[in-house]
Motif scaffolding. Structure first.
Motif, PDB file in Angstrom:
ATOM      1  N   UNK A 145     -19.979 -76.196  -2.778  1.00 56.38           N
ATOM      2  CA  UNK A 145     -19.438 -76.501  -1.464  1.00 56.38           C
ATOM      3  C   UNK A 145     -19.612 -77.967  -1.088  1.00 56.38           C
ATOM      4  N   UNK A 146     -20.593 -78.639  -1.692  1.00 51.64           N
ATOM      5  CA  UNK A 146     -20.799 -80.052  -1.378  1.00 51.64           C
ATOM      6  C   UNK A 146     -19.632 -80.908  -1.853  1.00 51.64           C
ATOM      7  N   UNK A 147     -18.970 -80.476  -2.910  1.00 50.95           N
ATOM      8  CA  UNK A 147     -17.837 -81.246  -3.401  1.00 50.95           C
ATOM      9  C   UNK A 147     -16.677 -81.235  -2.421  1.00 50.95           C
ATOM     10  N   UNK A 148     -16.592 -80.184  -1.616  1.00 42.66           N
ATOM     11  CA  UNK A 148     -15.497 -80.081  -0.656  1.00 42.66           C
ATOM     12  C   UNK A 148     -15.659 -81.049   0.508  1.00 42.66           C
ATOM     13  N   UNK A 149     -16.919 -81.464   0.768  1.00 46.26           N
ATOM     14  CA  UNK A 149     -17.179 -82.365   1.893  1.00 46.26           C
ATOM     15  C   UNK A 149     -17.336 -83.818   1.455  1.00 46.26           C
ATOM     16  N   UNK A 150     -17.047 -84.117   0.183  1.00 43.42           N
ATOM     17  CA  UNK A 150     -17.163 -85.490  -0.315  1.00 43.42           C
ATOM     18  C   UNK A 150     -16.135 -86.383   0.357  1.00 43.42           C
ATOM     19  N   UNK A 151     -16.540 -87.622   0.659  1.00 42.84           N
ATOM     20  CA  UNK A 151     -15.652 -88.549   1.364  1.00 42.84           C
ATOM     21  C   UNK A 151     -14.564 -89.107   0.463  1.00 42.84           C
ATOM     22  N   UNK A 152     -14.815 -89.179  -0.832  1.00 44.63           N
ATOM     23  CA  UNK A 152     -13.834 -89.743  -1.753  1.00 44.63           C
ATOM     24  C   UNK A 152     -13.906 -89.000  -3.083  1.00 44.63           C
ATOM     25  N   UNK A 153     -12.894 -89.250  -3.916  1.00 40.21           N
ATOM     26  CA  UNK A 153     -12.868 -88.604  -5.223  1.00 40.21           C
ATOM     27  C   UNK A 153     -13.993 -89.120  -6.116  1.00 40.21           C
ATOM     28  N   UNK A 154     -14.357 -90.411  -5.961  1.00 40.82           N
ATOM     29  CA  UNK A 154     -15.460 -90.966  -6.751  1.00 40.82           C
ATOM     30  C   UNK A 154     -16.781 -90.294  -6.390  1.00 40.82           C
ATOM     31  N   UNK A 155     -16.994 -90.089  -5.093  1.00 39.07           N
ATOM     32  CA  UNK A 155     -18.224 -89.418  -4.663  1.00 39.07           C
ATOM     33  C   UNK A 155     -18.253 -87.974  -5.150  1.00 39.07           C
ATOM     34  N   UNK A 156     -17.111 -87.304  -5.092  1.00 44.65           N
ATOM     35  CA  UNK A 156     -17.035 -85.925  -5.581  1.00 44.65           C
ATOM     36  C   UNK A 156     -17.319 -85.865  -7.075  1.00 44.65           C
ATOM     37  N   UNK A 157     -16.841 -86.867  -7.814  1.00 43.11           N
ATOM     38  CA  UNK A 157     -17.077 -86.902  -9.257  1.00 43.11           C
ATOM     39  C   UNK A 157     -18.558 -87.096  -9.565  1.00 43.11           C
ATOM     40  N   UNK A 158     -19.226 -87.969  -8.800  1.00 40.21           N
ATOM     41  CA  UNK A 158     -20.664 -88.205  -9.010  1.00 40.21           C
ATOM     42  C   UNK A 158     -21.473 -86.965  -8.661  1.00 40.21           C
ATOM     43  N   UNK A 159     -21.098 -86.298  -7.565  1.00 39.87           N
ATOM     44  CA  UNK A 159     -21.811 -85.084  -7.176  1.00 39.87           C
ATOM     45  C   UNK A 159     -21.632 -83.986  -8.213  1.00 39.87           C
ATOM     46  N   UNK A 160     -20.425 -83.867  -8.748  1.00 40.49           N
ATOM     47  CA  UNK A 160     -20.166 -82.846  -9.757  1.00 40.49           C
ATOM     48  C   UNK A 160     -20.951 -83.129 -11.036  1.00 40.49           C
ATOM     49  N   UNK A 161     -21.003 -84.399 -11.423  1.00 38.37           N
ATOM     50  CA  UNK A 161     -21.751 -84.771 -12.630  1.00 38.37           C
ATOM     51  C   UNK A 161     -23.233 -84.494 -12.454  1.00 38.37           C
ATOM     52  N   UNK A 162     -23.768 -84.827 -11.262  1.00 37.38           N
ATOM     53  CA  UNK A 162     -25.187 -84.599 -11.005  1.00 37.38           C
ATOM     54  C   UNK A 162     -25.512 -83.119 -10.956  1.00 37.38           C
ATOM     55  N   UNK A 163     -24.671 -82.325 -10.281  1.00 37.73           N
ATOM     56  CA  UNK A 163     -24.922 -80.879 -10.187  1.00 37.73           C
ATOM     57  C   UNK A 163     -24.842 -80.218 -11.555  1.00 37.73           C
ATOM     58  N   UNK A 164     -23.932 -80.696 -12.400  1.00 36.49           N
ATOM     59  CA  UNK A 164     -23.825 -80.138 -13.751  1.00 36.49           C
ATOM     60  C   UNK A 164     -25.058 -80.485 -14.572  1.00 36.49           C
ATOM     61  N   UNK A 165     -25.575 -81.689 -14.368  1.00 33.20           N
ATOM     62  CA  UNK A 165     -26.782 -82.105 -15.091  1.00 33.20           C
ATOM     63  C   UNK A 165     -27.996 -81.279 -14.671  1.00 33.20           C
ATOM     64  N   UNK A 166     -28.138 -81.055 -13.364  1.00 33.78           N
ATOM     65  CA  UNK A 166     -29.248 -80.233 -12.867  1.00 33.78           C
ATOM     66  C   UNK A 166     -29.145 -78.806 -13.385  1.00 33.78           C
ATOM     67  N   UNK A 167     -27.928 -78.249 -13.373  1.00 33.47           N
ATOM     68  CA  UNK A 167     -27.732 -76.884 -13.866  1.00 33.47           C
ATOM     69  C   UNK A 167     -28.029 -76.778 -15.358  1.00 33.47           C
TER      70      UNK A 167
END
Length: 274
Positions: free
Chosen positions: A109-131
């Motif tokens: 759900x955090x990816x849906x509230x990202x301000x930009x596509x770059x921020x969404x990409x960083x959040x997705x990469x970080x969440x995938x790394x943690x998982x």
């Protein structure tokens, strides 16, 4: 009406609430000892048999219980227990587990509230790394212990932390005091091959590493601090306790606890604690 409500016993009100409930949400379920969950199951069956005698044969007497949680987080705590002891008391070891249906969250759900596509990409990469860490993918095959390299963009060096601390201290114009650590060489090192010359007191005083205070520590009244060791658990003085300095003494510091059960209490911290 007020008299009749005040005469209702708390346990009677709880029983009535259980009887009327249709959905029960239990958060952080993987942290709970399985005996606690089984005790609730037997209690529900005992209560509901008055309304329906067939409820004794149904899990939680037929009530829908929604367990929430993540097995990658903290599991039940077993004092001095082994890994097997902890697994044996987890929720998936109870007889109720065979009646559970597993639902998985698949959307971040955090990816849906990202301000930009770059921020969404960083959040997705970080969440995938943690998982991937929780799934045991990072580091390759292992037996539960593996060395993981942290990405440089999420790591702060100790020098950066010192700069932030110095900046925040400079904003406070009040008078402060500098406290020095007391380092010494163990006598057992005197017989070792040249370790005394290498690990001198001057060398120890220059060390700056995470989790260890520097040799020089500047404190002021009103400075927020955090303890790095257990001193007095009964008074809330343990590793991670946050305080604000209220008095600076020669041998004792006075501080006020900022959180926990002892919030607001003033405590004394000796400068040297053996």
């Amino acid at each position: 009406m007020e008299d009749s409500v005040s005469n209702i016993k708390p346990e009677s009100a709880l029983v009535e609430l259980i009887v009327r409930a249709k959905l029960i949400i239990w958060d952080e379920a993987p942290m709970i000892h399985k005996h606690c969950i089984e005790a609730v199951d037997m209690t529900f069956r005992d209560i509901m048999r008055v309304c329906n005698e067939f409820s004794m044969d149904k899990p939680f007497s037929g009530k829908t219980v929604f367990f929430c949680g993540d097995f990658l987080q903290i599991l039940p705590v077993v004092p001095k227990g082994s890994r097997q002891d902890i697994v044996n008391v987890a929720i998936n070891s109870t007889y109720l587990w065979r009646n559970c249906t597993i639902l998985r969250l698949t959307k971040n759900m955090r990816l849906l509230s990202a301000a930009s596509s770059d921020e969404a990409s960083r959040l997705k990469e970080f969440s995938s790394w943690v998982a991937s860490i929780g799934d045991g993918v990072v580091g390759g095959p292992n037996d539960g212990e593996v060395t993981i390299d942290l990405p440089s963009d999420i790591v702060l060096s100790n020098s950066v932390v010192d700069e932030v601390n110095q900046l925040m201290m400079s904003l406070d114009q009040s008078h402060g005091r500098v406290y020095l650590s007391s380092d010494s060489i163990s006598n057992s090192d005197l017989t070792s091959n040249g370790l005394v010359e290498i690990h001198s007191v001057e060398f120890l005083n220059k060390l700056k590493c995470s989790g260890t205070p520097n040799h020089e520590l500047l404190l002021k009244v009103g400075t927020p601090v955090m303890l790095l060791r257990n001193i007095d658990h009964s008074n809330g003085l343990c590793n991670g306790t946050r305080l604000v300095i209220t008095r600076l003494g020669d041998y004792i510091l006075e501080g006020q606890v900022l959180g926990g059960h002892n919030i607001g209490h003033k405590v004394l911290i000796p400068r040297k604690y053996e």
